[in-house]
Design a protein around this motif. Structure first.
Motif, PDB file in Angstrom:
ATOM      1  N   ILE A   1       0.836  -1.203   0.000  1.00  0.00           N
ATOM      2  CA  ILE A   1       0.000   0.000   0.000  1.00  0.00           C
ATOM      3  C   ILE A   1       0.868   1.249   0.000  1.00  0.00           C
ATOM      4  CG2 ILE A   1      -1.753   1.305   1.272  1.00  0.00           C
ATOM      5  CD1 ILE A   1      -2.662  -1.380   2.486  1.00  0.00           C
ATOM      6  N   VAL A   2       1.859   1.263   0.871  1.00  0.00           N
ATOM      7  CA  VAL A   2       2.715   2.448   1.009  1.00  0.00           C
ATOM      8  C   VAL A   2       3.431   2.756  -0.298  1.00  0.00           C
ATOM      9  CG1 VAL A   2       4.767   3.381   2.147  1.00  0.00           C
ATOM     10  CG2 VAL A   2       3.024   2.187   3.491  1.00  0.00           C
ATOM     11  N   PHE A   3       4.065   1.755  -0.898  1.00  0.00           N
ATOM     12  CA  PHE A   3       4.840   2.007  -2.108  1.00  0.00           C
ATOM     13  C   PHE A   3       3.948   2.380  -3.287  1.00  0.00           C
ATOM     14  CE2 PHE A   3       8.161  -0.975  -0.196  1.00  0.00           C
ATOM     15  CZ  PHE A   3       8.886   0.091   0.315  1.00  0.00           C
ATOM     16  N   ARG A   4       2.769   1.759  -3.401  1.00  0.00           N
ATOM     17  CA  ARG A   4       1.865   2.103  -4.497  1.00  0.00           C
ATOM     18  C   ARG A   4       1.289   3.504  -4.324  1.00  0.00           C
ATOM     19  NH1 ARG A   4      -1.213  -3.775  -5.518  1.00  0.00           N
ATOM     20  NH2 ARG A   4       0.589  -4.741  -6.559  1.00  0.00           N
ATOM     21  N   PHE A   5       0.999   3.871  -3.088  1.00  0.00           N
ATOM     22  CA  PHE A   5       0.530   5.230  -2.832  1.00  0.00           C
ATOM     23  C   PHE A   5       1.640   6.239  -3.108  1.00  0.00           C
ATOM     24  CE2 PHE A   5      -3.599   5.278  -0.213  1.00  0.00           C
ATOM     25  CZ  PHE A   5      -4.085   4.170  -0.874  1.00  0.00           C
ATOM     26  N   TRP A   6       2.871   5.886  -2.820  1.00  0.00           N
ATOM     27  CA  TRP A   6       4.001   6.765  -3.144  1.00  0.00           C
ATOM     28  C   TRP A   6       4.088   6.978  -4.651  1.00  0.00           C
ATOM     29  CZ3 TRP A   6       8.956   5.199   0.080  1.00  0.00           C
ATOM     30  CH2 TRP A   6       8.744   5.546   1.418  1.00  0.00           C
ATOM     31  N   ILE A   7       3.880   5.920  -5.423  1.00  0.00           N
ATOM     32  CA  ILE A   7       3.931   6.036  -6.880  1.00  0.00           C
ATOM     33  C   ILE A   7       2.854   6.995  -7.371  1.00  0.00           C
ATOM     34  CG2 ILE A   7       3.584   4.785  -9.056  1.00  0.00           C
ATOM     35  CD1 ILE A   7       4.818   2.317  -7.651  1.00  0.00           C
ATOM     36  N   ILE A   8       1.652   6.847  -6.815  1.00  0.00           N
ATOM     37  CA  ILE A   8       0.559   7.764  -7.167  1.00  0.00           C
ATOM     38  C   ILE A   8       0.930   9.201  -6.800  1.00  0.00           C
ATOM     39  CG2 ILE A   8      -1.829   8.408  -6.645  1.00  0.00           C
ATOM     40  CD1 ILE A   8      -2.355   5.403  -6.167  1.00  0.00           C
ATOM     41  N   ALA A   9       1.508   9.378  -5.608  1.00  0.00           N
ATOM     42  CA  ALA A   9       1.903  10.716  -5.157  1.00  0.00           C
ATOM     43  C   ALA A   9       2.964  11.310  -6.072  1.00  0.00           C
ATOM     44  CB  ALA A   9       2.428  10.649  -3.722  1.00  0.00           C
ATOM     45  N   ALA A  10       3.899  10.482  -6.541  1.00  0.00           N
ATOM     46  CA  ALA A  10       4.962  10.972  -7.435  1.00  0.00           C
ATOM     47  C   ALA A  10       4.373  11.417  -8.772  1.00  0.00           C
ATOM     48  CB  ALA A  10       6.000   9.879  -7.652  1.00  0.00           C
ATOM     49  N   ILE A  11       3.423  10.650  -9.308  1.00  0.00           N
ATOM     50  CA  ILE A  11       2.773  11.013 -10.574  1.00  0.00           C
ATOM     51  C   ILE A  11       2.023  12.341 -10.428  1.00  0.00           C
ATOM     52  CG2 ILE A  11       0.974  10.344 -12.212  1.00  0.00           C
ATOM     53  CD1 ILE A  11       1.721   7.401 -11.587  1.00  0.00           C
ATOM     54  N   LEU A  12       1.297  12.487  -9.326  1.00  0.00           N
ATOM     55  CA  LEU A  12       0.541  13.725  -9.092  1.00  0.00           C
ATOM     56  C   LEU A  12       1.478  14.914  -8.873  1.00  0.00           C
ATOM     57  CD1 LEU A  12      -2.234  12.273  -6.761  1.00  0.00           C
ATOM     58  CD2 LEU A  12      -2.533  13.122  -9.100  1.00  0.00           C
ATOM     59  N   ALA A  13       2.606  14.684  -8.200  1.00  0.00           N
ATOM     60  CA  ALA A  13       3.575  15.765  -7.984  1.00  0.00           C
ATOM     61  C   ALA A  13       4.130  16.256  -9.319  1.00  0.00           C
ATOM     62  CB  ALA A  13       4.704  15.286  -7.073  1.00  0.00           C
ATOM     63  N   MET A  14       4.442  15.323 -10.224  1.00  0.00           N
ATOM     64  CA  MET A  14       4.948  15.701 -11.535  1.00  0.00           C
ATOM     65  C   MET A  14       3.869  16.415 -12.349  1.00  0.00           C
ATOM     66  SD  MET A  14       8.134  14.984 -11.736  1.00  0.00           S
ATOM     67  CE  MET A  14       8.122  15.571 -10.041  1.00  0.00           C
ATOM     68  N   ALA A  15       2.623  15.971 -12.210  1.00  0.00           N
ATOM     69  CA  ALA A  15       1.516  16.639 -12.905  1.00  0.00           C
ATOM     70  C   ALA A  15       1.363  18.066 -12.411  1.00  0.00           C
ATOM     71  CB  ALA A  15       0.217  15.859 -12.704  1.00  0.00           C
ATOM     72  N   GLY A  16       1.463  18.259 -11.108  1.00  0.00           N
ATOM     73  CA  GLY A  16       1.373  19.601 -10.551  1.00  0.00           C
ATOM     74  C   GLY A  16       2.531  20.482 -11.008  1.00  0.00           C
ATOM     75  N   LEU A  17       3.714  19.894 -11.077  1.00  0.00           N
ATOM     76  CA  LEU A  17       4.887  20.649 -11.520  1.00  0.00           C
ATOM     77  C   LEU A  17       4.738  21.079 -12.977  1.00  0.00           C
ATOM     78  CD1 LEU A  17       7.666  21.634 -10.560  1.00  0.00           C
ATOM     79  CD2 LEU A  17       8.637  19.477 -11.371  1.00  0.00           C
ATOM     80  N   ALA A  18       4.089  20.252 -13.759  1.00  0.00           N
ATOM     81  CA  ALA A  18       3.912  20.575 -15.191  1.00  0.00           C
ATOM     82  C   ALA A  18       3.052  21.816 -15.393  1.00  0.00           C
ATOM     83  CB  ALA A  18       3.278  19.380 -15.904  1.00  0.00           C
ATOM     84  N   THR A  19       2.240  22.168 -14.391  1.00  0.00           N
ATOM     85  CA  THR A  19       1.386  23.359 -14.536  1.00  0.00           C
ATOM     86  C   THR A  19       2.212  24.641 -14.653  1.00  0.00           C
ATOM     87  OG1 THR A  19       1.156  23.696 -12.138  1.00  0.00           O
ATOM     88  CG2 THR A  19      -0.452  22.257 -13.214  1.00  0.00           C
ATOM     89  N   LEU A  20       3.476  24.600 -14.237  1.00  0.00           N
ATOM     90  CA  LEU A  20       4.318  25.789 -14.358  1.00  0.00           C
ATOM     91  C   LEU A  20       4.534  26.175 -15.811  1.00  0.00           C
ATOM     92  CD1 LEU A  20       7.120  25.149 -11.676  1.00  0.00           C
ATOM     93  CD2 LEU A  20       5.155  26.662 -11.508  1.00  0.00           C
ATOM     94  N   LYS A  21       4.542  25.182 -16.689  1.00  0.00           N
ATOM     95  CA  LYS A  21       4.828  25.450 -18.099  1.00  0.00           C
ATOM     96  C   LYS A  21       3.571  25.577 -18.944  1.00  0.00           C
ATOM     97  CE  LYS A  21       7.651  25.965 -21.554  1.00  0.00           C
ATOM     98  NZ  LYS A  21       8.374  27.250 -21.693  1.00  0.00           N
ATOM     99  N   LEU A  22       2.470  24.994 -18.472  1.00  0.00           N
ATOM    100  CA  LEU A  22       1.238  24.987 -19.274  1.00  0.00           C
ATOM    101  C   LEU A  22       0.485  26.297 -19.063  1.00  0.00           C
ATOM    102  CD1 LEU A  22       0.072  21.324 -18.599  1.00  0.00           C
ATOM    103  CD2 LEU A  22       1.350  22.194 -20.548  1.00  0.00           C
ATOM    104  N   ARG A  23       0.737  27.250 -19.923  1.00  0.00           N
ATOM    105  CA  ARG A  23       0.060  28.542 -19.886  1.00  0.00           C
ATOM    106  C   ARG A  23      -0.410  28.919 -21.284  1.00  0.00           C
ATOM    107  NH1 ARG A  23       0.417  27.688 -15.256  1.00  0.00           N
ATOM    108  NH2 ARG A  23       0.796  29.074 -13.496  1.00  0.00           N
TER     109      ARG A  23
END
Length: 363
Positions: free
Chosen positions: A341-363
Motif C-alpha cells: 500500500i505504502v509504495f503504491r501510494f508513493w507512486i501515485i503521489a509521485a505522478i501527481l507531484a509531476m503533474a502539478g509541476l507541469a502546470t508551471l509550463k502549461l500557460r
C-alpha cells in the motif's frame, strides 16, 4: 542567520558571497536537517519510548492487525521534524523575510496543537485526544492570522486574489474576507488531510517529501522575476526564500523516514502531520498556487474525500462505500500488505507531484 551575519562580510572575504545564492543555502538547509535528524533521532526516540511505556494508543475501530503490529510504538516523532526543520531554517534562511517567519510560525503553531493532542492520547490513554471542535477552532485561528499576514505582505494586485493555473493573467478577486476564508480552508484543510493520510508506516512522509520538493521549486520560480516573466506566472517578491524552508523540510522528512520506515520505530503523530500539512498549505497561499496544491498533494485529497464519502454514505443510506476509511485502510481490509500500500501510494503521489509541476509550463 548565516546569511544575515556572513553575507555582509563578502566584500572582505569573497567565499562569503556563497551565502547570497538561494540554491546554496537551500542545499545547506537540506543537509543540515538531514544530518541533524541522524544525529539526534535515535536519542529522541529512546527518550519518547521512556516516557511512553505503552506507546501510542491504538484505535479499537481501526484495522485489527494494528493492535498487534503497532502496539507499543512511541508517537510524537514529529518533534524530530520540527526541531531539525526549525534549526536548519533559522541557520540558512534570510531572517528579514516575513514569509519565512509566517510559514515557520504556522508550522510550529499546528505542531503545538498536535503535541497537545498526542500528549492527551498518551497520558490519558484516550485515542481521541483534544476535542475535535477545539482542535478545529485553534486551526482556524492560526490559519486566519497567517493568511491575513500573508495578504498584507503580498503585492497589491495579488493581495486578495486567487490565481488560476493554466491561464496567464487570470486573477479571481475574492475580497479580504473571502481570501482569508479561502486561505484558512487551504491551510487547515491540508493540515488535516496529511493527518488523515498518516495511518501506515512511511505513508504520509513520502508524499510530503515529494510535495515539499515541488513547492520548493515553485517558490524559487515565483520569487524570481525573470523566471515568472518567462513562464507567465504571477511574481511574488521575496517568496523564493521559502525554498530554503522547504529544502529543510525535505531533509527533515528524509531523516524522519529513516526511523519511520516499516516497521516504524516511531510515529510522527499529530505533532508532525498537522505541522507539515499546515506548512505546505501556507506556502501554497504565499506563492498563489493553492489550486496546484490540490494536484501536487492529490493523494491527501483522495484520502480526505474517502473519509467524507464514507461518512455521508453511511449517514444517508446506512451503507459504506469502502470497507474502512481513510482509503489506505480499505486496501488493508482487502488483504494488501502494508508495504505494498505504502509504495503504491508513493507512486501515485509521485505522478501527481509531476503533474502539478507541469502546470508551471502549461500557460
Amino acid at each position: 542567520m548565516f546569511y544575515n551575519l556572513l553575507y555582509p562580510l563578502a566584500d572582505q572575504f569573497t567565499p562569503f558571497n556563497l551565502f547570497r545564492y538561494l540554491t546554496f543555502r537551500s542545499i545547506a538547509a537540506f543537509l543540515t536537517a538531514l544530518v541533524l535528524s541522524f544525529l539526534i533521532g535515535g536519542a529522541l526516540i529512546r527518550w519518547l519510548r521512556s516516557k511512553q511505556k505503552q506507546g501510542q494508543p491504538i484505535r479499537d475501530d481501526g484495522p485489527a492487525s494494528h493492535l498487534m503490529t503497532k502496539k507499543g510504538t512511541p508517537t510524537m516523532g514529529g518533534l524530530l521534524i520540527l526541531i531539525t526543520l526549525s534549526v536548519a531554517t533559522l541557520l540558512w534562511a534570510d531572517l528579514t523575510n516575513r514569509y519565512v517567519w509566517i510559514v515557520l510560525a504556522v508550522t510550529l503553531a499546528f505542531g503545538a496543537v498536535g503535541f497537545m493532542d498526542d500528549y492527551l492520547k498518551v497520558t490519558k490513554r484516550n485515542p481521541k485526544g483534544v476535542p475535535g471542535k477545539l482542535k478545529l477552532a485553534l486551526a482556524v485561528v492560526a490559519s486566519g492570522v497567517a493568511v491575513y499576514l500573508i495578504a498584507q505582505s503580498s503585492p497589491p494586485p495579488l493581495r486578495y486574489a486567487l490565481a488560476v493555473p493554466f491561464l496567464k493573467d487570470v486573477l479571481i478577486p475574492l475580497g479580504a474576507v473571502g481570501f482569508v476564508a479561502f486561505g484558512v480552508l487551504v491551510i487547515a484543510g491540508t493540515s488535516n488531510a496529511v493527518n488523515l493520510t498518516d495511518g501506515l508506516d512511511g505513508l504520509a512522509i513520502g508524499p510530503v517529501i515529494m510535495a515539499s520538493a515541488v513547492f520548493g521549486l515553485i517558490a524559487y520560480v515565483v520569487g524570481n522575476s525573470i523566471l515568472t516573466n518567462y513562464l507567465y506566472l504571477h511574481h511574488v517578491p521575496r517568496s523564493g526564500e521559502l525554498a530554503v524552508l522547504l529544502a529543510a523540510l525535505v531533509g527533515a522528512g528524509l531523516g524522519f523516514l529513516w526511523f519511520n520506515a516499516p516497521p516504524a520505530m516511531v510515529f510522527m503523530g499529530d505533532t508532525g502531520s498537522l505541522a507539515i500539512g499546515g506548512a505546505l498549505g501556507a506556502v501554497a497561499v504565499v506563492t498563489k498556487h493553492e489550486i496546484v496544491l490540490s494536484i501536487v498533494g492529490g493523494l491527501f485529497v483522495l484520502e480526505t474525500v474517502s473519509v467524507i464519502v464514507q461518512v455521508l454514505s453511511f449517514k444517508w443510506t446506512g451503507k459504506r462505500v469502502f470497507r474502512m476509511a481513510p482509503l489506505h485502510h480499505h486496501f488493508e481490509q482487502k488483504g494488501w500488505a502494508e508495504p505494498t500500500i505504502v509504495f503504491r501510494f508513493w507512486i501515485i503521489a509521485a505522478i501527481l507531484a509531476m503533474a502539478g509541476l507541469a502546470t508551471l509550463k502549461l500557460r
